[in-house]
Design a protein around this motif. Sequence first.
Motif, short mmCIF file in Angstrom:
data_model
loop_
_atom_site.label_atom_id
_atom_site.label_comp_id
_atom_site.label_asym_id
_atom_site.label_seq_id
_atom_site.Cartn_x
_atom_site.Cartn_y
_atom_site.Cartn_z
N CYS A 42 -40.71 -53.99 78.16
CA CYS A 42 -40.26 -55.12 79.08
C CYS A 42 -39.60 -54.63 80.14
O CYS A 42 -38.82 -53.72 80.27
N TYR A 43 -40.29 -55.15 81.29
CA TYR A 43 -39.71 -54.85 82.69
C TYR A 43 -38.36 -55.32 83.20
O TYR A 43 -37.72 -54.79 84.09
N SER A 44 -37.81 -56.21 82.33
CA SER A 44 -36.23 -56.61 82.33
C SER A 44 -35.47 -55.67 81.79
O SER A 44 -34.07 -55.88 81.92
N CYS A 45 -35.83 -54.63 81.10
CA CYS A 45 -35.05 -53.62 80.70
C CYS A 45 -34.24 -52.74 81.44
O CYS A 45 -34.84 -52.16 82.55
N PRO A 46 -32.97 -52.44 81.51
CA PRO A 46 -32.20 -52.08 82.60
C PRO A 46 -32.85 -50.56 83.02
O PRO A 46 -32.89 -50.05 84.03
N ALA A 47 -33.54 -49.92 82.01
CA ALA A 47 -33.89 -48.51 82.12
C ALA A 47 -35.56 -48.56 82.53
O ALA A 47 -35.87 -47.43 82.80
N ALA A 48 -36.05 -49.65 82.58
CA ALA A 48 -37.62 -49.86 82.65
C ALA A 48 -38.15 -49.24 84.06
O ALA A 48 -37.52 -49.71 85.12
N LEU A 49 -38.82 -48.44 84.14
CA LEU A 49 -39.53 -47.92 85.46
C LEU A 49 -40.39 -48.60 85.82
O LEU A 49 -41.03 -48.75 87.07
N LEU A 50 -41.61 -49.15 84.80
CA LEU A 50 -42.76 -49.76 84.97
C LEU A 50 -42.63 -51.02 84.77
O LEU A 50 -41.93 -51.74 84.02
#
Lengths: 295, 54
Positions: free
Chosen positions: A45-53
Amino acid sequence: MKLQRIQRLSQIISTVLYNGYFPGLWMGVIYQGVLKYIPCPGLNCYSCPAALLSCPIGALQLTIAYGKFHIPLYIAGFVSFIGAIVGRMVCGWACPFGLLQDIAYKIRSPKISVPHRIQQMRYIILIFGVILFALIKQEPWFCKMLCPAGTLEAGFPIIALNAYLHEQIGVLFIIKVGFLVLFCIWMVVSKRPFCRVFCPLGTLYSFFNRISLITLTFDASKCSRCGLCFKTCPMELSVQNGGTLSTQCIRCLRCMRCPEGAVRIVWRSTVPCTTQRRLHSPSGEAIQRCVTVKN
Amino acid sequence: MIKIKNFKNYVQHYAPWYIAVGAIMAIAAGIAIDEHHMIFSYAIVVCLNCIGLG
């Protein structure tokens, strides 16, 4: 190093690479850099606070819903390129949700197999949940209503890190949490239920399994029918019945543990076959075409 | 001249190359019409609606 350990390492490294924005995990804000232009190969998920992609399924729905022509060229190209090279290998080697399912299945519990008939549901999810509803409803419907990966990777951390959002928790989020719990229980008792029944990204990659450049071959003449390949397969596929070319094969390569060496990974030849050789089981039944035969 | 006796085999051997080239062209076309930027602009916003909040 054993192949299975390399696979697990690859899953962990890809999970960390997709979610490498560690400041987001204590600040509660998501990454806003240029890497978000790039979709990740796995479901993350791109809404994850740690997501880079970006998540390819989320991005696909955004393009269908809000795009200039509603045709997701960028994402379709990205998924097709990976699919043409490795087929569904990403599911086995570079998907964070796949890693979670593999670990969950190690928990000691009674085990049940996933019925074959309900595995076809993934096509319905892809066509209706991801494509048609995004087009009709003009929103990323799958992410909003269904995606358990989004609830786990984005919903929980964002709520935990932002107290002012607690009042935003409504019926929909509770239903989504229930859906996630259901899958969490299911992945303890069954092998990769999400990948087999639900995952729209895996379904997209699966269309390329039969033609991808990297593929698996099975030599029935070497097979001693010991059943090791079936026991180790996370998708419960039977190699003897064409499992290596199945749309469900995630190319985890665990079937290559075959003591007889009947399963091999090959780079598909660029020279067209002019003959076909059929491999036969001891009973004379045709098993699978050998794709590397040429005149 | 290569005589192709079996079209299915021919497709199985060349299709991934055609698809890979087509995919690169699709990515280029997507970038040309600014699709990547649109995804980026949505992805950088904490889309509460997208994760079932709000």
